[in-house]
Design a protein around this motif. Structure first.
Motif, PDB file in Angstrom:
ATOM      1  N   ASN A  56     -36.649   4.670  42.043  1.00 29.32           N
ATOM      2  CA  ASN A  56     -35.385   4.122  42.229  1.00 29.32           C
ATOM      3  C   ASN A  56     -35.170   3.238  41.099  1.00 29.32           C
ATOM      4  N   ARG A  57     -33.786   2.491  41.036  1.00 28.31           N
ATOM      5  CA  ARG A  57     -33.651   1.898  39.986  1.00 28.31           C
ATOM      6  C   ARG A  57     -34.578   0.765  39.470  1.00 28.31           C
ATOM      7  N   GLN A  58     -35.386   0.553  40.192  1.00 29.74           N
ATOM      8  CA  GLN A  58     -36.392  -0.802  39.753  1.00 29.74           C
ATOM      9  C   GLN A  58     -37.502   0.166  39.159  1.00 29.74           C
ATOM     10  N   GLY A  59     -37.937   1.132  39.573  1.00 31.78           N
ATOM     11  CA  GLY A  59     -39.128   1.774  38.771  1.00 31.78           C
ATOM     12  C   GLY A  59     -39.484   3.266  39.397  1.00 31.78           C
ATOM     13  N   TYR A  60     -40.264   3.891  38.599  1.00 29.30           N
ATOM     14  CA  TYR A  60     -40.607   5.377  39.264  1.00 29.30           C
ATOM     15  C   TYR A  60     -42.086   5.187  39.194  1.00 29.30           C
ATOM     16  N   ARG A  61     -42.680   5.550  40.668  1.00 25.67           N
ATOM     17  CA  ARG A  61     -43.993   5.799  40.721  1.00 25.67           C
ATOM     18  C   ARG A  61     -44.270   7.413  40.062  1.00 25.67           C
ATOM     19  N   LEU A  62     -45.172   7.352  39.551  1.00 25.05           N
ATOM     20  CA  LEU A  62     -45.682   8.621  39.023  1.00 25.05           C
ATOM     21  C   LEU A  62     -47.045   8.968  39.552  1.00 25.05           C
ATOM     22  N   VAL A  63     -47.560  10.388  39.790  1.00 22.03           N
ATOM     23  CA  VAL A  63     -48.791  10.728  40.064  1.00 22.03           C
ATOM     24  C   VAL A  63     -49.317  11.863  38.971  1.00 22.03           C
ATOM     25  N   GLY A  64     -50.500  11.757  38.893  1.00 22.30           N
ATOM     26  CA  GLY A  64     -51.255  12.565  37.668  1.00 22.30           C
ATOM     27  C   GLY A  64     -52.679  12.236  37.481  1.00 22.30           C
ATOM     28  N   GLU A  65     -53.291  12.461  36.574  1.00 23.80           N
ATOM     29  CA  GLU A  65     -54.803  12.142  36.441  1.00 23.80           C
ATOM     30  C   GLU A  65     -54.681  10.449  36.366  1.00 23.80           C
ATOM     31  N   ALA A  66     -55.776   9.817  37.031  1.00 24.50           N
ATOM     32  CA  ALA A  66     -55.946   8.596  37.188  1.00 24.50           C
ATOM     33  C   ALA A  66     -56.098   7.962  35.785  1.00 24.50           C
ATOM     34  N   LEU A  67     -55.337   6.749  35.511  1.00 25.12           N
ATOM     35  CA  LEU A  67     -55.765   6.014  34.172  1.00 25.12           C
ATOM     36  C   LEU A  67     -56.595   4.736  34.567  1.00 25.12           C
ATOM     37  N   THR A  68     -58.010   4.880  34.000  1.00 23.14           N
ATOM     38  CA  THR A  68     -58.947   3.996  34.427  1.00 23.14           C
ATOM     39  C   THR A  68     -59.135   2.762  33.293  1.00 23.14           C
ATOM     40  N   LEU A  69     -59.066   1.497  33.758  1.00 23.77           N
ATOM     41  CA  LEU A  69     -59.724   0.733  32.625  1.00 23.77           C
ATOM     42  C   LEU A  69     -61.264   0.851  32.176  1.00 23.77           C
ATOM     43  N   SER A  70     -61.576   0.484  31.079  1.00 27.15           N
ATOM     44  CA  SER A  70     -62.761   0.282  30.409  1.00 27.15           C
ATOM     45  C   SER A  70     -63.836  -0.489  31.299  1.00 27.15           C
ATOM     46  N   ARG A  71     -63.380  -1.598  31.679  1.00 22.16           N
ATOM     47  CA  ARG A  71     -63.899  -2.664  32.674  1.00 22.16           C
ATOM     48  C   ARG A  71     -63.016  -3.307  33.101  1.00 22.16           C
ATOM     49  N   PRO A  72     -63.347  -4.109  34.455  1.00 18.15           N
ATOM     50  CA  PRO A  72     -62.499  -4.771  35.384  1.00 18.15           C
ATOM     51  C   PRO A  72     -61.656  -5.819  34.648  1.00 18.15           C
ATOM     52  N   LEU A  73     -60.615  -5.907  35.181  1.00 18.00           N
ATOM     53  CA  LEU A  73     -59.560  -6.907  34.350  1.00 18.00           C
ATOM     54  C   LEU A  73     -58.667  -7.463  35.543  1.00 18.00           C
ATOM     55  N   GLU A  74     -58.592  -8.943  35.244  1.00 18.10           N
ATOM     56  CA  GLU A  74     -57.661  -9.583  36.012  1.00 18.10           C
ATOM     57  C   GLU A  74     -56.700 -10.411  35.164  1.00 18.10           C
ATOM     58  N   LEU A  75     -55.476 -10.308  35.269  1.00 12.88           N
ATOM     59  CA  LEU A  75     -54.248 -10.732  34.661  1.00 12.88           C
ATOM     60  C   LEU A  75     -53.536 -11.744  35.293  1.00 12.88           C
ATOM     61  N   LEU A  76     -52.968 -12.740  34.858  1.00 15.83           N
ATOM     62  CA  LEU A  76     -52.048 -13.683  35.338  1.00 15.83           C
ATOM     63  C   LEU A  76     -50.668 -12.826  35.210  1.00 15.83           C
ATOM     64  N   SER A  77     -49.726 -13.259  36.188  1.00 15.13           N
ATOM     65  CA  SER A  77     -48.456 -12.573  36.101  1.00 15.13           C
ATOM     66  C   SER A  77     -47.739 -12.910  34.709  1.00 15.13           C
ATOM     67  N   HIS A  78     -47.326 -12.072  34.258  1.00 15.36           N
ATOM     68  CA  HIS A  78     -46.579 -12.255  32.957  1.00 15.36           C
ATOM     69  C   HIS A  78     -45.247 -11.365  32.661  1.00 15.36           C
ATOM     70  N   GLY A  79     -44.272 -11.574  31.873  1.00 15.65           N
ATOM     71  CA  GLY A  79     -42.913 -10.935  31.568  1.00 15.65           C
ATOM     72  C   GLY A  79     -43.184  -9.372  31.468  1.00 15.65           C
ATOM     73  N   ILE A  80     -42.336  -8.501  32.052  1.00 17.09           N
ATOM     74  CA  ILE A  80     -42.010  -7.247  31.689  1.00 17.09           C
ATOM     75  C   ILE A  80     -40.818  -6.987  31.680  1.00 17.09           C
ATOM     76  N   VAL A  81     -40.458  -5.799  31.053  1.00 16.77           N
ATOM     77  CA  VAL A  81     -39.101  -5.292  30.705  1.00 16.77           C
ATOM     78  C   VAL A  81     -39.102  -3.887  31.174  1.00 16.77           C
ATOM     79  N   PRO A  82     -37.785  -3.438  31.252  1.00 18.97           N
ATOM     80  CA  PRO A  82     -37.435  -1.941  31.550  1.00 18.97           C
ATOM     81  C   PRO A  82     -38.438  -1.285  30.356  1.00 18.97           C
ATOM     82  N   GLY A  83     -39.049  -0.092  30.845  1.00 18.64           N
ATOM     83  CA  GLY A  83     -39.881   0.767  30.147  1.00 18.64           C
ATOM     84  C   GLY A  83     -41.251   0.562  30.039  1.00 18.64           C
ATOM     85  N   THR A  84     -41.665  -0.783  30.753  1.00 13.00           N
ATOM     86  CA  THR A  84     -43.167  -1.148  30.881  1.00 13.00           C
ATOM     87  C   THR A  84     -43.668   0.015  31.825  1.00 13.00           C
ATOM     88  N   ILE A  85     -44.960   0.458  31.154  1.00 19.70           N
ATOM     89  CA  ILE A  85     -45.674   1.341  32.298  1.00 19.70           C
ATOM     90  C   ILE A  85     -46.943   0.488  32.535  1.00 19.70           C
TER      91      ILE A  85
END
Length: 325
Positions: free
Chosen positions: A217-246
């Motif tokens: 929808n206008r808020q965003g698109y959920r995509l499906v495909g090959e999983a994108l995995t991190l090289s290690r576990p990661l925790e982030l605080l909420s931070h600013g994002i903009v249109p186009g952010t994946i």
């Protein structure tokens, strides 16, 4: 004035949005395909930022209650003015009482209707765009309904004669060919957490296709495909994002933030679609595949400049052809 003859909550009054308010939790909103709306406005003699209608549920019908100059751009949709067929990316005059139908797109996902003088609703925070998440702006902060009568502003310089005038930006024919193959390419820059994703994930991002799911929808698109995995576990605080952010949630399936993007989020970001290609996503229907191509900052800036230059050139050509007609 124009009268809406069909229902459709996803059909909205939009302009080019309200940037500059992320700090108070208000997103940009505005047209998903800003290029299409700005060129529709050019065809009817408006400034780029006048409000029009973003159509994403078809067919869409309106009745003109006064003589009006209009234009429709965006998707490859057939138009019917009192049953007379018109081409997409075309503008012309309509008489009071005539009915315009925008049919379901053959290619693309959203059409844009502009009217000389623009849709005259009250600005909120400097914009007439509808913010659906917060319920303000546009027409009563909601999607359009059958029976809504929208006022139009005073026509400044309507340039079209009765036979009308059309245009096709250079990027549109090859893009429609991509849509016919059900796979589009968009350019993206590596984002803050790009290097924290595994080598396999970074390779998959640009070598495999990701399909637009029905959760789009206008808020965003959920995509499906090959999983994108991190090289290690990661925790982030909420931070600013903009249109186009994946963003990439724990599932590994990417989410692209779009016009009504959240103002902040905590998922890691692998890339950001460049502003010049957001219109391509706006026209990608559910089921279409997306392939990402990475670019650097200089290439992103060059793409935006080229798009702005073409928009200015088309506007100049429209004015020149109108003077000759």
């Amino acid at each position: 004035m124009i009268e809406v003859l069909s229902t459709g909550a996803p059909n909205l009054v939009q302009d080019l949005g309200r940037p500059g308010h992320l700090g108070i939790g208000v997103g940009r909103s505005g047209a998903m395909d800003a290029m299409a709306l700005s060129l529709a406005n050019a065809l009817v003699g408006n400034d780029d930022g006048e409000a029009g209608i973003e159509i994403s549920l078809f067919p869409f019908r309106v009745r003109f209650q006064s003589d009006t100059v209009f234009a429709c751009t965006g998707s490859d949709s057939r138009l019917l003015l009192d049953e007379r067929a018109l081409a997409p990316w075309w503008g012309r005059r309509a008489s009071a009482g005539q009915v315009l139908v925008v049919e379901r797109p053959r290619r693309g996902a959203r059409a844009y209707l502009a009217f000389s003088g623009g849709i005259d609703v009250a600005p909120v925070l400097g914009s007439r765009s509808t913010d659906l998440k917060d319920g303000f702006g546009g027409w009563e902060g909601r999607g359009l309904r059958r029976g809504d009568v929208l006022p139009l502003g005073t026509a400044g310089n309507p340039v079209l004669q009765a036979s009308g005038l059309g245009l096709i930006p250079n990027d549109i024919p090859p893009f429609w060919q991509e849509l016919s193959r059900r796979c589009i390419t968009v350019r993206a820059m590596p984002a803050a957490e790009y290097e924290l994703f595994s080598h396999e994930a970074r390779t998959a991002l640009t070598s495999t296709d990701y399909k637009v799911t029905p959760d789009a929808n206008r808020q965003g698109y959920r995509l499906v495909g090959e999983a994108l995995t991190l090289s290690r576990p990661l925790e982030l605080l909420s931070h600013g994002i903009v249109p186009g952010t994946i963003q990439v949630p724990p599932s590994g399936q990417p989410i692209i933030q779009l016009a009504e993007a959240n103002t902040c989020g905590g998922y890691p970001k692998i890339a950001t679609v460049i502003e010049a290609d957001l219109w391509r996503l706006a026209q990608a229907p559910v089921g279409c595949s997306v392939r990402f191509m990475t670019v650097d900052q200089d290439q992103a800036i060059s793409a935006s400049k080229a798009q702005a230059d073409e928009r200015a050139s088309l506007r100049s050509n429209i004015a020149l052809m109108a003077r000759r007609s």
